[in-house]
Design a protein around this motif. Structure first.
Motif, PDB file in Angstrom:
ATOM      1  N   PRO A   6       0.628  -1.419   0.147  1.00 50.50           N
ATOM      2  CA  PRO A   6       0.066  -0.064   0.174  1.00 50.50           C
ATOM      3  C   PRO A   6       0.905   1.152   0.203  1.00 50.50           C
ATOM      4  O   PRO A   6       1.624   0.923   1.005  1.00 50.50           O
ATOM      5  CB  PRO A   6      -0.441  -0.368   1.769  1.00 50.50           C
ATOM      6  N   GLU A   8       0.160   4.232   1.447  1.00 47.44           N
ATOM      7  CA  GLU A   8       0.042   5.173   2.378  1.00 47.44           C
ATOM      8  C   GLU A   8       0.892   4.158   3.685  1.00 47.44           C
ATOM      9  O   GLU A   8       1.746   5.486   3.976  1.00 47.44           O
ATOM     10  CB  GLU A   8      -1.490   4.369   2.709  1.00 47.44           C
ATOM     11  N   ASP A   9       1.530   2.926   3.308  1.00 45.95           N
ATOM     12  CA  ASP A   9       2.566   2.948   4.149  1.00 45.95           C
ATOM     13  C   ASP A   9       4.057   2.533   4.259  1.00 45.95           C
ATOM     14  O   ASP A   9       4.735   2.946   4.453  1.00 45.95           O
ATOM     15  CB  ASP A   9       2.356   1.386   4.149  1.00 45.95           C
TER      16      ASP A   9
END
Length: 137
Positions: A6, A8-9
C-alpha cells in the motif's frame, strides 16, 4: 519489484527514514530513538567497536557514543526498495554522510538493510544492518 504494498504504508516508511535522518543531523537522541521498536536490533558489522545491539535502550546508548565521533554531521538517506507485506516491510536505503573528524572533512556512503514493523498504526525499525559502500577522507 522494489516498491510493493500500500502506498500509504510506503509513504509512512519513507517518513520513518526521513525522521531518522533528521534526528541524526540534529543529534536528537530522543527523536532518533523513537524510530526504533522496543525490542529492535542494530547491526554494524563494519564497526566492530559497536557491534550488534539488542533493544532500544542499548541501541540509543550506542548511538550517543557513536555520535560523539561525528560532529557536525549531515546525513541523508534514500530508499532503494520498500516491500510491504501486512504489518512487516523489508527496506533498503542508501546513505550519504558528510562530517568533520580529526581536522578533515569526510564523506561516507552506505546501505541499510531493514525490517520495519507496524505497531499500533505506526511504522518502526525492527532491525537495521548498516554496511559501508564507500569512504572518503
Amino acid at each position: 519489484m522494489p516498491f510493493t504494498g500500500p502506498v500509504e504504508d510506503r509513504l509512512a516508511i519513507r517518513e520513518l527514514i526521513d525522521a531518522y535522518a533528521d534526528a541524526v543531523v540534529r543529534n536528537d537522541a530522543d527523536a532518533w530513538g523513537a524510530t526504533w521498536a522496543e525490542d529492535a536490533s542494530w547491526a554494524l558489522p563494519d564497526y566492530p567497536e559497536w557491534g550488534e545491539k539488542q533493544g532500544r535502550d542499548a541501541i540509543v546508548a550506542t548511538w550517543k557514543d557513536a555520535m560523539s565521533h561525528y560532529p557536525g554531521i549531515v546525513f541523508v538517506a534514500n530508499p532503494g526498495s520498500i516491500e510491504v507485506d501486512g504489518d512487516t516491510a523489508r527496506v533498503r536505503s542508501y546513505t550519504s554522510e558528510v562530517y568533520d573528524q580529526g581536522g578533515a572533512t569526510k564523506r561516507d556512503r552506505g546501505v541499510y538493510e531493514d525490517v520495519c514493523i507496524k505497531i499500533d498504526g505506526r511504522w518502526l525499525f525492527k532491525s537495521r544492518s548498516f554496511r559501508n559502500i564507500h569512504r572518503q577522507g
